[in-house]
Design a protein around this motif. Structure first.
Motif, PDB file in Angstrom:
ATOM      1  N   ALA A   1     -33.555  47.991  50.917  1.00  0.00           N
ATOM      2  CA  ALA A   1     -34.860  48.861  50.599  1.00  0.00           C
ATOM      3  C   ALA A   1     -35.368  49.361  52.079  1.00  0.00           C
ATOM      4  O   ALA A   1     -35.697  50.543  52.162  1.00  0.00           O
ATOM      5  CB  ALA A   1     -36.006  48.379  49.814  1.00  0.00           C
ATOM      6  N   LEU A   2     -35.459  48.362  53.085  1.00  0.00           N
ATOM      7  CA  LEU A   2     -36.062  48.834  54.129  1.00  0.00           C
ATOM      8  C   LEU A   2     -35.142  49.682  55.038  1.00  0.00           C
ATOM      9  O   LEU A   2     -35.595  50.507  55.873  1.00  0.00           O
ATOM     10  CB  LEU A   2     -36.096  47.494  54.971  1.00  0.00           C
ATOM     11  CG  LEU A   2     -37.748  46.554  54.738  1.00  0.00           C
ATOM     12  CD1 LEU A   2     -37.738  45.337  55.267  1.00  0.00           C
ATOM     13  CD2 LEU A   2     -39.061  47.426  55.143  1.00  0.00           C
ATOM     14  N   LYS A   3     -33.754  49.515  54.746  1.00  0.00           N
ATOM     15  CA  LYS A   3     -32.968  50.238  55.541  1.00  0.00           C
ATOM     16  C   LYS A   3     -33.135  51.521  54.967  1.00  0.00           C
ATOM     17  O   LYS A   3     -32.906  52.683  55.736  1.00  0.00           O
ATOM     18  CB  LYS A   3     -31.390  49.871  55.393  1.00  0.00           C
ATOM     19  CG  LYS A   3     -31.060  48.560  56.088  1.00  0.00           C
ATOM     20  CD  LYS A   3     -29.585  48.266  56.080  1.00  0.00           C
ATOM     21  CE  LYS A   3     -29.502  46.876  56.733  1.00  0.00           C
ATOM     22  NZ  LYS A   3     -28.193  46.295  56.445  1.00  0.00           N
ATOM     23  N   LEU A   4     -33.040  51.824  53.647  1.00  0.00           N
ATOM     24  CA  LEU A   4     -33.409  53.164  53.124  1.00  0.00           C
ATOM     25  C   LEU A   4     -34.476  53.685  53.273  1.00  0.00           C
ATOM     26  O   LEU A   4     -34.607  55.025  53.595  1.00  0.00           O
ATOM     27  CB  LEU A   4     -33.248  53.173  51.305  1.00  0.00           C
ATOM     28  CG  LEU A   4     -31.771  52.871  50.952  1.00  0.00           C
ATOM     29  CD1 LEU A   4     -31.842  52.435  49.460  1.00  0.00           C
ATOM     30  CD2 LEU A   4     -30.989  53.922  50.938  1.00  0.00           C
TER      31      LEU A   4
ATOM     32  N   LEU B   1     -42.200  45.386  53.685  1.00  0.00           N
ATOM     33  CA  LEU B   1     -42.329  44.603  54.681  1.00  0.00           C
ATOM     34  C   LEU B   1     -43.268  43.178  54.330  1.00  0.00           C
ATOM     35  O   LEU B   1     -42.887  42.179  54.394  1.00  0.00           O
ATOM     36  CB  LEU B   1     -43.067  45.132  55.889  1.00  0.00           C
ATOM     37  CG  LEU B   1     -42.015  45.826  56.787  1.00  0.00           C
ATOM     38  CD1 LEU B   1     -42.957  46.657  57.742  1.00  0.00           C
ATOM     39  CD2 LEU B   1     -40.876  45.284  57.379  1.00  0.00           C
ATOM     40  N   GLU B   2     -44.367  43.543  53.393  1.00  0.00           N
ATOM     41  CA  GLU B   2     -44.973  42.644  53.067  1.00  0.00           C
ATOM     42  C   GLU B   2     -44.218  41.715  51.985  1.00  0.00           C
ATOM     43  O   GLU B   2     -44.278  40.461  51.884  1.00  0.00           O
ATOM     44  CB  GLU B   2     -46.174  43.050  52.168  1.00  0.00           C
ATOM     45  CG  GLU B   2     -47.428  43.431  52.846  1.00  0.00           C
ATOM     46  CD  GLU B   2     -48.172  42.587  53.648  1.00  0.00           C
ATOM     47  OE1 GLU B   2     -48.726  42.407  54.839  1.00  0.00           O
ATOM     48  OE2 GLU B   2     -48.348  41.374  52.998  1.00  0.00           O
ATOM     49  N   LYS B   3     -43.439  42.209  50.985  1.00  0.00           N
ATOM     50  CA  LYS B   3     -42.849  41.583  49.934  1.00  0.00           C
ATOM     51  C   LYS B   3     -41.670  40.796  50.755  1.00  0.00           C
ATOM     52  O   LYS B   3     -41.174  39.801  50.232  1.00  0.00           O
ATOM     53  CB  LYS B   3     -42.104  42.632  49.094  1.00  0.00           C
ATOM     54  CG  LYS B   3     -43.291  43.344  48.060  1.00  0.00           C
ATOM     55  CD  LYS B   3     -42.856  44.233  46.937  1.00  0.00           C
ATOM     56  CE  LYS B   3     -43.779  44.821  46.244  1.00  0.00           C
ATOM     57  NZ  LYS B   3     -43.247  45.371  45.154  1.00  0.00           N
ATOM     58  N   ALA B   4     -41.119  41.344  51.902  1.00  0.00           N
ATOM     59  CA  ALA B   4     -39.826  40.641  52.285  1.00  0.00           C
ATOM     60  C   ALA B   4     -40.364  39.442  53.471  1.00  0.00           C
ATOM     61  O   ALA B   4     -39.520  38.746  53.938  1.00  0.00           O
ATOM     62  CB  ALA B   4     -38.962  41.619  53.278  1.00  0.00           C
ATOM     63  N   GLY B   5     -41.740  39.472  53.522  1.00  0.00           N
ATOM     64  CA  GLY B   5     -42.227  38.393  54.307  1.00  0.00           C
ATOM     65  C   GLY B   5     -42.408  38.589  55.782  1.00  0.00           C
ATOM     66  O   GLY B   5     -42.555  37.609  56.534  1.00  0.00           O
ATOM     67  N   LYS B   6     -42.120  39.761  56.145  1.00  0.00           N
ATOM     68  CA  LYS B   6     -42.416  40.348  57.592  1.00  0.00           C
ATOM     69  C   LYS B   6     -43.661  40.747  57.880  1.00  0.00           C
ATOM     70  O   LYS B   6     -44.151  41.745  57.991  1.00  0.00           O
ATOM     71  CB  LYS B   6     -41.372  41.371  57.763  1.00  0.00           C
ATOM     72  CG  LYS B   6     -39.946  40.798  57.516  1.00  0.00           C
ATOM     73  CD  LYS B   6     -38.840  42.143  58.124  1.00  0.00           C
ATOM     74  CE  LYS B   6     -37.504  41.613  57.615  1.00  0.00           C
ATOM     75  NZ  LYS B   6     -36.458  42.698  58.220  1.00  0.00           N
ATOM     76  N   HIS B   7     -44.599  39.643  57.919  1.00  0.00           N
ATOM     77  CA  HIS B   7     -45.972  39.966  58.187  1.00  0.00           C
ATOM     78  C   HIS B   7     -46.305  40.608  59.667  1.00  0.00           C
ATOM     79  O   HIS B   7     -47.381  41.340  59.577  1.00  0.00           O
ATOM     80  CB  HIS B   7     -46.951  38.639  57.882  1.00  0.00           C
ATOM     81  CG  HIS B   7     -46.555  38.003  56.509  1.00  0.00           C
ATOM     82  ND1 HIS B   7     -47.039  38.842  55.370  1.00  0.00           N
ATOM     83  CD2 HIS B   7     -46.160  36.904  56.061  1.00  0.00           C
ATOM     84  CE1 HIS B   7     -46.524  37.984  54.123  1.00  0.00           C
ATOM     85  NE2 HIS B   7     -45.915  37.061  54.511  1.00  0.00           N
ATOM     86  N   PRO B   8     -45.914  40.142  60.628  1.00  0.00           N
ATOM     87  CA  PRO B   8     -46.098  40.855  61.735  1.00  0.00           C
ATOM     88  C   PRO B   8     -45.666  42.253  61.875  1.00  0.00           C
ATOM     89  O   PRO B   8     -46.672  43.125  62.452  1.00  0.00           O
ATOM     90  CB  PRO B   8     -45.426  39.935  62.854  1.00  0.00           C
ATOM     91  CG  PRO B   8     -45.148  38.705  62.224  1.00  0.00           C
ATOM     92  CD  PRO B   8     -44.931  39.047  60.865  1.00  0.00           C
ATOM     93  N   GLU B   9     -44.618  42.561  61.468  1.00  0.00           N
ATOM     94  CA  GLU B   9     -44.234  44.275  61.334  1.00  0.00           C
ATOM     95  C   GLU B   9     -45.038  44.598  60.192  1.00  0.00           C
ATOM     96  O   GLU B   9     -45.341  45.786  60.434  1.00  0.00           O
ATOM     97  CB  GLU B   9     -42.659  44.089  60.915  1.00  0.00           C
ATOM     98  CG  GLU B   9     -41.907  43.516  61.731  1.00  0.00           C
ATOM     99  CD  GLU B   9     -40.298  43.731  61.504  1.00  0.00           C
ATOM    100  OE1 GLU B   9     -39.540  42.987  61.868  1.00  0.00           O
ATOM    101  OE2 GLU B   9     -40.029  44.492  60.528  1.00  0.00           O
ATOM    102  N   ALA B  10     -45.395  44.194  59.264  1.00  0.00           N
ATOM    103  CA  ALA B  10     -46.485  44.731  58.255  1.00  0.00           C
ATOM    104  C   ALA B  10     -47.736  45.026  58.652  1.00  0.00           C
ATOM    105  O   ALA B  10     -48.403  46.074  58.411  1.00  0.00           O
ATOM    106  CB  ALA B  10     -46.419  43.749  56.920  1.00  0.00           C
TER     107      ALA B  10
END
Length: 702
Positions: free
Chosen positions: A293-296, A324-333
């Motif tokens: 989903a992030l790539k899209l 990003l939040e659901k993927a656990g990438k909190h710094p990027e979020a």
């Protein structure tokens, strides 16, 4: 498919029927019974719209009785039609058909448009749902003819229903033709009130037939219409129902939406590609494929930047933030959140500029209109001045004529004296009238000057209001910025305090572990100076118990979680310590461990660790005195909201007649006490060796 067609037709019919109620009531209410029946029937229809079928039937029963007493064909027909609708929506088609047949004689005599057209359309719908296609076509043709006479626009619903009917009959050409006719009617209607419903059905048709090249423009038009309604703050009670019908297909038909995106990109239409990609993102997110989903979303971000639409850029970044939040990438979020704040401010500023421009445009328009009115007044004044000049010219001509008459009629001076006097009086009267006109003209000019003064005052007041509004907006922005900075500062202080507290807790656990290690070392040294074997063994057991608690505090300060202990790692360390203490090797005792990956709270781990220490120590001491190859099994797992602990060996087993409730050894007392604390069910028995089971119900995870 049938249910979807019925829901669409029924909801639109009911919505149209409620809207037209005020107009039709004047025609239908002819006496007291008719008035009451009309009111009760309207209430029943509103309850039907809210899916409260039992209450709707209650009101319809009363309405029908009063309608039959009133003798009004229109109201009786409408009550029977509403009965048929009530059973139709519940899937009771046979009962619905009986009521529509009962309504037929009254529909023939009815002269109210809404009653008659709804009755005809419902008959067609029931035949369609019952599989009688030819009969359905017959009634749809009748509805088309009746609408052509009374309200041609309402044929959009007839054509949409015919499209669905031919779609069921797999006659794609006829279905597409009638969808197209319905599309023309709703698209050309001012305000397009029903166009969004038609687009929903039309789009589903092309999705089912796998025609992305035709579905793409409809998707773009659909989203543009939704966005336009959102800007105008139009809330449509039918939109959620119809969106549910459409989104279910758009979300699951992944390959179709990919083809829509590819064809849109090839045709150079980024807006269509962006919308198709949005549905692909929703599908991936639903399946929890967040990386896909992030790539899209990255592709959509590029497409949105190509369009240059700041609202599209903001929406896709908002979607990306959630992924990003659901993927656990909190710094990027967090970084994306900062970007969203900036974009939001930009959008608000742009919106304010648009509002200001709209106010300025409106002001300029009003100003020009007033200038035109002023010019019109000036033209009228000029026309009056021209009229005065013409009057002066006429007066001059009259004087000239009088002089000529005097020169040519000197001999008849006495005879014409009376006429001259009369002419002079007429002249005086004309002069007085001209003076009155001049006075009226001056008054008109004074009024125009007063209007100009009032206009200037209004213009100044408007400018001051605009300046005040701009100042208020500036103050609001400054206040929001100050509050944001204060909140950010508070968050930093809270974060620092939390970090300091975590460091302090780790230091406390480190010191407690060191103190317990010192106690363990002291007990170990003490044991070397004790000659009595029983006392030496008691000191050794105490040292092992202290060591089991020290391991817990060691795990707490060495891991990131200062309240939880990794169960599997702790048990491994405890077994290693006990093996070293009792000089146990793999050749002598084989240890099998089955431990779940759990993080347990320290209040649960301390008694559980002491119980494990006691059970393993007992096995090492007593189980394998007469065996060379022993086996120790430890199992600890979470089952049905409980922790299940089982320690077993293949040694000598417990002595015969051992009662766990009356055992007087310190170890048994300690195990019973901790089992009671943990609210655990304790079982001790022999099964090819000693077996101890605990079913723990009171425990906390970290």
């Amino acid at each position: 498919m049938k249910q979807r067609i019925f829901i669409l037709i029924f909801i639109i019919l009911q919505a149209a029927f409620v809207v037209a109620q005020n107009n039709s009531s004047q025609t239908l209410t002819v006496n007291r019974e008719a008035l009451l029946a009309d009111s009760l029937d309207l209430t029943a229809r509103q309850l039907m719209f809210k899916l409260k079928y039992d209450s709707a039937k209650h009101f319809l029963d009363k309405a029908l009785g009063l309608a039959l007493q009133s003798g009004s064909d229109n109201i009786i027909a409408r009550c029977y039609v509403d009965y048929a609708n009530l059973y139709n929506v519940q899937g009771k088609y046979k009962t619905a058909t009986e009521y529509i047949q009962a309504a037929a004689p009254y529909l023939e005599k009815a002269d109210n448009y809404e009653v008659k057209i709804n009755g005809i359309l419902l008959q067609a719908s029931l035949h369609m749902l019952s599989g009688k296609k030819d009969s359905a076509v017959y009634y749809y043709r009748a509805a088309e003819k009746y609408n052509a006479e009374k309200n041609p626009y309402r044929n959009y619903l007839v054509y949409m229903s015919l499209g669905e009917l031919y779609n069921q009959m797999d006659d794609n050409a006829e279905a597409e033709k009638y969808y197209g006719q319905s599309y023309k009617l709703t698209a050309n209607k001012e305000g397009k009130p029903d166009h969004i419903y038609l687009l929903t059905v039309y789009l589903n048709f092309y999705l089912a037939k796998n025609k992305p090249e035709k579905a793409g423009p409809l998707i773009e038009e659909y989203n543009a219409l939704v966005e336009e309604r959102r800007k105008k703050n139009i809330k449509d009670p039918l939109r959620d129902i119809l969106m549910g019908i459409t989104d279910s297909k758009l979300t699951t038909n992944t390959e179709f939406m990919k083809s829509v995106k590819e064809k849109s990109m090839e045709a150079g239409m980024p807006n269509q590609a962006l919308m198709a990609n949005h549905y692909l993102i929703k599908n991936s997110e639903k399946k929890k494929k967040y990386e896909e989903a992030l790539k899209l979303a990255d592709e959509s971000e590029g497409l949105a930047e190509k369009t240059g639409n700041i609202h599209s850029i903001y929406e896709i970044k908002k979607i990306k933030f959630g992924l990003l939040e659901k993927a656990g990438k909190h710094p990027e979020a967090n970084a994306m959140a900062d970007v969203l704040f900036i974009l939001k401010d930009s959008m608000l500023a742009l919106q304010k500029r648009e509002q200001l421009y709209e106010l300025e445009t409106r002001f300029e328009t009003e100003k020009k209109e007033k200038e035109i009115a002023l010019l019109s007044s000036n033209n009228m004044l000029k026309e009056k001045e021209i009229a005065l000049l013409l009057a002066d010219k006429k007066m001059g001509a009259l004087l000239l004529r009088q002089q000529i008459m005097q020169r040519t009629a000197l001999g008849r001076e006495n005879q014409l004296m009376d006429s001259i006097v009369k002419s002079e009086q007429a002249y005086s009267l004309s002069v007085n009238k001209e003076k009155e006109k001049q006075t009226a003209l001056n008054a008109a000019l004074d009024r125009e000057n007063d209007l100009k003064a009032i206009q200037l005052i209004k213009e100044k007041r408007t400018k001051w209001m605009l300046a005040g509004g701009a100042a208020l907006l500036l103050l609001s922005g400054i206040s929001i910025l100050v509050l944001y900075r204060k909140q950010k500062k508070k968050n930093r202080i809270i974060q620092k305090q939390a970090t300091d507290l975590e460091v302090l807790m780790k230091e406390i656990h480190h010191r407690v572990k060191n103190n317990l290690q010192v106690v363990s070392s002291l007990l170990d040294l003490q044991s070397h100076s004790i000659s009595d074997a029983q006392a030496h063994e008691a000191v050794k057991e105490g040292k092992n118990r202290v060591q089991s608690m020290a391991l817990i505090h060691q795990n707490l300060y060495s891991e990131g979680n200062i309240k939880g202990i990794k169960l599997k790692e702790y048990v491994g360390n405890l077994l290693q310590t006990l093996c070293d203490s009792y000089n146990i090797t793999n050749d002598k005792v084989k240890i099998n461990v089955a431990i779940d990956e759990l993080n347990l709270d320290v209040d649960t781990m301390i008694p559980l660790g002491l119980v494990l220490n006691e059970l393993v120590s007992n096995s090492f001491k007593y189980a394998f005195k007469e065996k060379q190859n022993g086996e120790l099994n430890i199992m600890l797992e979470e089952q049905a909201g409980q922790l299940h602990l089982m320690v077993s060996d293949n040694g000598n087993g417990f002595p015969a007649g051992l009662d766990i409730k009356t055992g007087k050894s310190f170890g048994m007392k300690m195990i019973r006490a901790f089992a009671q604390k943990l609210k655990a069910k304790l079982d001790v028995y022999n099964n090819n060796g000693a077996v101890v089971e605990m079913h723990i119900s009171k425990y906390k995870t970290a």
